[in-house]
Design a protein around this motif. Sequence first.
Motif, short mmCIF file in Angstrom:
data_model
loop_
_atom_site.label_atom_id
_atom_site.label_comp_id
_atom_site.label_asym_id
_atom_site.label_seq_id
_atom_site.Cartn_x
_atom_site.Cartn_y
_atom_site.Cartn_z
N THR A 140 0.83 -1.21 0.00
CA THR A 140 0.00 0.00 0.00
C THR A 140 0.87 1.25 0.00
N PHE A 141 1.91 1.24 0.82
CA PHE A 141 2.84 2.37 0.88
C PHE A 141 3.49 2.60 -0.49
N LEU A 142 4.01 1.53 -1.11
CA LEU A 142 4.67 1.67 -2.41
C LEU A 142 3.70 2.11 -3.50
N LEU A 143 2.49 1.56 -3.48
CA LEU A 143 1.50 1.92 -4.49
C LEU A 143 1.17 3.41 -4.42
N CYS A 144 0.92 3.90 -3.21
CA CYS A 144 0.60 5.33 -3.06
C CYS A 144 1.78 6.20 -3.47
N LEU A 145 2.97 5.82 -3.03
CA LEU A 145 4.15 6.63 -3.30
C LEU A 145 4.45 6.69 -4.79
N PHE A 146 4.48 5.53 -5.45
CA PHE A 146 4.83 5.51 -6.87
C PHE A 146 3.70 6.06 -7.74
N SER A 147 2.46 5.98 -7.26
CA SER A 147 1.37 6.63 -7.98
C SER A 147 1.60 8.15 -7.99
N GLY A 148 1.99 8.69 -6.84
CA GLY A 148 2.28 10.11 -6.77
C GLY A 148 3.47 10.50 -7.64
N ILE A 149 4.52 9.67 -7.64
CA ILE A 149 5.70 9.94 -8.46
C ILE A 149 5.33 9.98 -9.94
N LEU A 150 4.63 8.95 -10.41
CA LEU A 150 4.28 8.88 -11.83
C LEU A 150 3.33 10.01 -12.22
N LEU A 151 2.36 10.28 -11.35
CA LEU A 151 1.42 11.38 -11.63
C LEU A 151 2.18 12.69 -11.79
N SER A 152 3.12 12.93 -10.90
CA SER A 152 3.89 14.18 -10.94
C SER A 152 4.77 14.25 -12.19
N ILE A 153 5.44 13.15 -12.52
CA ILE A 153 6.34 13.14 -13.68
C ILE A 153 5.58 13.45 -14.96
N PHE A 154 4.46 12.77 -15.18
CA PHE A 154 3.72 12.97 -16.42
C PHE A 154 3.00 14.31 -16.45
N ALA A 155 2.60 14.81 -15.28
CA ALA A 155 1.89 16.08 -15.25
C ALA A 155 2.83 17.27 -15.38
N LEU A 156 4.06 17.13 -14.85
CA LEU A 156 4.96 18.29 -14.76
C LEU A 156 6.10 18.28 -15.75
N ALA A 157 6.28 17.18 -16.50
CA ALA A 157 7.43 17.09 -17.41
C ALA A 157 7.46 18.25 -18.38
N GLY A 158 6.31 18.59 -18.98
CA GLY A 158 6.27 19.68 -19.95
C GLY A 158 6.53 21.03 -19.32
N VAL A 159 5.92 21.28 -18.14
CA VAL A 159 6.08 22.56 -17.46
C VAL A 159 7.52 22.77 -17.03
N ILE A 160 8.11 21.73 -16.44
CA ILE A 160 9.49 21.85 -15.96
C ILE A 160 10.45 22.00 -17.13
N SER A 161 10.19 21.31 -18.24
CA SER A 161 11.03 21.47 -19.43
C SER A 161 11.02 22.93 -19.90
N TYR A 162 9.85 23.56 -19.87
CA TYR A 162 9.75 24.97 -20.27
C TYR A 162 10.61 25.85 -19.36
N PHE A 163 10.46 25.68 -18.04
CA PHE A 163 11.22 26.52 -17.12
C PHE A 163 12.72 26.25 -17.21
N LEU A 164 13.11 24.99 -17.44
CA LEU A 164 14.54 24.68 -17.58
C LEU A 164 15.15 25.42 -18.77
N HIS A 165 14.38 25.55 -19.84
CA HIS A 165 14.91 26.18 -21.05
C HIS A 165 14.81 27.70 -21.01
N TYR A 166 13.71 28.24 -20.46
CA TYR A 166 13.45 29.67 -20.59
C TYR A 166 13.52 30.46 -19.28
N ARG A 167 13.25 29.83 -18.15
CA ARG A 167 13.26 30.56 -16.86
C ARG A 167 13.93 29.68 -15.79
N PRO A 168 15.20 29.29 -15.97
CA PRO A 168 15.82 28.34 -15.05
C PRO A 168 16.05 28.89 -13.64
#
Length: 300
Positions: free
Chosen positions: A67-95
């Motif tokens: 249960t602990f691993l499922l919740c934790l990795f669900s949060g990790i994957l959700l964050s990675i897929f939701a934020l990859a585009g936003v973070i890529s933008y800031f890394l390139h233009y507003r680091p």
Amino acid sequence: MQYLQWIIKGMAMGAADVVPGVSGGTLAFILGIYQRLLAAISQFNLTAVRLLVRGQFKSLWQYVDGTFLLCLFSGILLSIFALAGVISYFLHYRPVPLWALFTGLILAALPQLCRSISWSKLRLLLCLLGVIFAVGISLLTPSELQPAIWMYFFAGAIAICAMILPGISGSFILLILGMYSHVLAAVTNLKVSVLALFIAGCIFGLLSFSRLLNWLLAKYHDASLAFLIGIVIGALYRIWPWQWQSKLYLPWTYPSATGDTDMLLAGICAVAGVMIMVLLLNLERWLGKPAVSDIKQHLD
């Protein structure tokens, strides 16, 4: 509410893992779930296989802290897929504002980290060695290449080891290997076959390296924590936002040296990082769970 806390902490780890120079392991360590995470991953062994073969799924789930691993990795994957585009933008233009956010996160947690163990001369020396190790990794020069398909497995195995080691960024290791842009493109474009190979490498590296770290924390608890705290402190060299041409500046001297116009936003992001860390560190109390007095109690 406990499940929600784990998901939120997983999301914080996922956001950190996307950024080169910041480690999801750092957030796990700061948030008091690091040793539990290592212990749970280390349970994927022959005993777990026997439980699986016998069809004892409930016992298997409890054995690996499912249960602990499922919740934790669900949060990790959700964050990675939701934020990859936003973070890529800031890394390139507003680091600078992005680095300021993560610097605020780490600086806000350092006092609690330093209170988590009993210090001695040996542990101070180990902490210093951790700082030197993290800075040395940060000084390595990133490269770029056109990868063969098998390299995604290799990159996943190496990067995941860094991701679970506080202060060493898996994303930065991917940069050094010349694989960061290719892996990020695979995530953004949902290249399933490439991602499957990369994830397989991650699983292999994770199961191997987590056992070593779990053993060190079990046998040499405070000494290991001192070294890990040093790595977290040393990681600030890599992510310090106010640096130019390998020279570090104070926030108020940086504009005169570089002409940067993002200082107000960077300051806001640094304060936001501090506030986010305070929220994360107080999740148990504010979501109705008993407060834990310090990180060491989480780990013991």
